[in-house]
Design a protein around this motif. Structure first.
Motif, PDB file in Angstrom:
ATOM      1  N   UNK A  84       2.439   8.250  -4.938  1.00  0.00           N
ATOM      2  CA  UNK A  84       2.148   7.057  -4.737  1.00  0.00           C
ATOM      3  C   UNK A  84       1.391   6.732  -3.672  1.00  0.00           C
ATOM      4  N   UNK A  85       0.665   5.789  -3.320  1.00  0.00           N
ATOM      5  CA  UNK A  85      -0.223   5.240  -2.419  1.00  0.00           C
ATOM      6  C   UNK A  85      -0.279   3.696  -2.384  1.00  0.00           C
ATOM      7  N   UNK A  86      -0.547   3.305  -1.098  1.00  0.00           N
ATOM      8  CA  UNK A  86      -0.794   1.814  -1.109  1.00  0.00           C
ATOM      9  C   UNK A  86      -2.553   1.773  -1.025  1.00  0.00           C
ATOM     10  N   UNK A  87      -2.815   0.606  -1.639  1.00  0.00           N
ATOM     11  CA  UNK A  87      -4.448   0.388  -1.888  1.00  0.00           C
ATOM     12  C   UNK A  87      -4.555  -1.013  -1.987  1.00  0.00           C
ATOM     13  N   UNK A  88      -5.813  -1.491  -2.299  1.00  0.00           N
ATOM     14  CA  UNK A  88      -6.289  -2.813  -2.420  1.00  0.00           C
ATOM     15  C   UNK A  88      -6.797  -3.275  -1.080  1.00  0.00           C
ATOM     16  N   UNK A  89      -7.480  -4.414  -1.268  1.00  0.00           N
ATOM     17  CA  UNK A  89      -8.229  -5.028  -0.008  1.00  0.00           C
ATOM     18  C   UNK A  89      -7.046  -5.089   1.154  1.00  0.00           C
ATOM     19  N   UNK A  90      -5.974  -5.592   0.882  1.00  0.00           N
ATOM     20  CA  UNK A  90      -4.678  -5.578   1.828  1.00  0.00           C
ATOM     21  C   UNK A  90      -3.759  -4.517   2.064  1.00  0.00           C
ATOM     22  N   UNK A  91      -4.108  -3.554   1.259  1.00  0.00           N
ATOM     23  CA  UNK A  91      -3.182  -2.260   1.310  1.00  0.00           C
ATOM     24  C   UNK A  91      -1.521  -2.789   0.875  1.00  0.00           C
ATOM     25  N   UNK A  92      -1.662  -3.735  -0.165  1.00  0.00           N
ATOM     26  CA  UNK A  92      -0.119  -4.360  -0.558  1.00  0.00           C
ATOM     27  C   UNK A  92      -0.201  -4.017  -2.150  1.00  0.00           C
TER      28      UNK A  92
END
Length: 136
Positions: A107-115
């Motif tokens: 798993x990893x956190x991503x996206x513009x807000x890391x949410x």
């Protein structure tokens, strides 16, 4: 492997039972001294839990920390009611599970807000928005 948000702890998902059946199924934690040396390992979280009235223990594989110091672990090898993402407090208490119909591996956190949580599994890629942010 993953570090706490302040880099004072190193977490290790112990997958030794894939080669040694009697190895513990847990996540270990080490204190980081002087930013360079590791203290003695201790159990952070056991992977045991009750599933349908029976104590089961799968394995954690990929792990990540969020900004609050919670540890998110891709887990599996038990089946329905266990496989998915397990979330633990900084003290090692399981506080949530995102159940999946298959073993999750990483798993990893991503996206513009890391949410946005991205989850790899046996045959699929899942994504879900969460109410926290992953550590950089």
């Amino acid at each position: 492997l993953c570090f706490s948000p302040d880099y004072k702890k190193l977490y290790v998902a112990d997958t030794g039972s894939t080669h040694y059946p009697n190895a513990p199924k847990n996540i270990l934690v080490y204190d980081v001294a002087d930013g360079m040396r590791l203290g003695k390992a201790r159990e952070y979280a056991s992977m045991k839990m009750m599933v349908n009235g029976v104590e089961q223990a799968g394995m954690a594989d990929g792990i990540r920390a969020d900004i609050d110091g919670n540890i998110w672990a891709a887990c599996g090898w038990v089946g329905d009611g266990y496989d998915g993402i397990h979330t633990f407090t900084p003290e090692g208490q399981r506080i949530g599970i995102i159940k999946l119909p298959e073993i999750s591996a990483n798993l990893c956190f991503g996206g513009e807000k890391r949410n946005r949580l991205f989850i790899t599994a046996g045959q699929s890629l899942y994504t879900v928005y969460v109410e926290t942010q992953g550590v950089l």
